[in-house]
Design a protein around this motif. Sequence first.
Motif, PDB file in Angstrom:
ATOM      1  N   ASP A 102     -13.857  -0.313   4.152  1.00  0.00           N
ATOM      2  CA  ASP A 102     -14.047  -1.613   4.771  1.00  0.00           C
ATOM      3  C   ASP A 102     -15.098  -1.656   6.136  1.00  0.00           C
ATOM      4  N   ASP A 150     -10.620  -8.638   1.704  1.00  0.00           N
ATOM      5  CA  ASP A 150      -9.364  -8.142   1.201  1.00  0.00           C
ATOM      6  C   ASP A 150      -8.912  -8.162   0.057  1.00  0.00           C
ATOM      7  N   ASP A 177      -3.868  -6.370   6.949  1.00  0.00           N
ATOM      8  CA  ASP A 177      -3.534  -7.244   5.601  1.00  0.00           C
ATOM      9  C   ASP A 177      -3.538  -6.315   4.565  1.00  0.00           C
ATOM     10  N   PHE A 178      -3.960  -5.125   4.319  1.00  0.00           N
ATOM     11  CA  PHE A 178      -3.843  -4.004   3.264  1.00  0.00           C
ATOM     12  C   PHE A 178      -2.404  -3.643   3.090  1.00  0.00           C
TER      13      PHE A 178
END
Length: 192
Positions: A8, A89, A116-117
């Motif tokens: 990311d 995401d 969020d993962f």
Amino acid sequence: MKVAVFLDYANVNAAAYDLNYELDYGALLDYLADEKEQRTLKVAYAYVPIDPRQEHAMDSEVEDLWQKGYIVKTKVGGIAGESYKCDFDIEIAMDISRVVYEISPDVVVLVSGDKDFIPVVLEMRGKGVRVEVAAFESAMARELALKSSGFISLDYWINDGAEIITQDEENFLTAGNELVKDEEDDNANSNC
């Protein structure tokens, strides 16, 4: 062990910038898939957001990531006030799921501290895949570290003291923004 890496870029690069670090993403990839540790890289993806006001500003960084062995996915963000927003995401989660299905890696390394993962981390762990997260401690969501199979501190890696802390070996506590190991296992579970 077969390893798949998912970077990311915006998350890690912003944290490195805040800490005045300039990352060598090729060296990072070499560390995450170290042949001496019997970790063989099968695939590495990097997700790079593009500022819609300067669409070619990241061209050299994107080319550098390709040269260092990443498959680079870019996306032009949308204007958001004085800046822009670009969220990867869903793409990262879908690629992790696809790679686990197609390549069956033993280890997925998610280079991000974004909580969020958590759903994809839990889903992959439920399928028997070891999911390690790598991030700077100041940008690591405590919940993500706790729910992963292991945490790789990029702070330790930068300072040549690289280590992987696994959830099975240690318990974590939060002190300010810093993720730290608890020295007393007996008290760790009651504090988490």
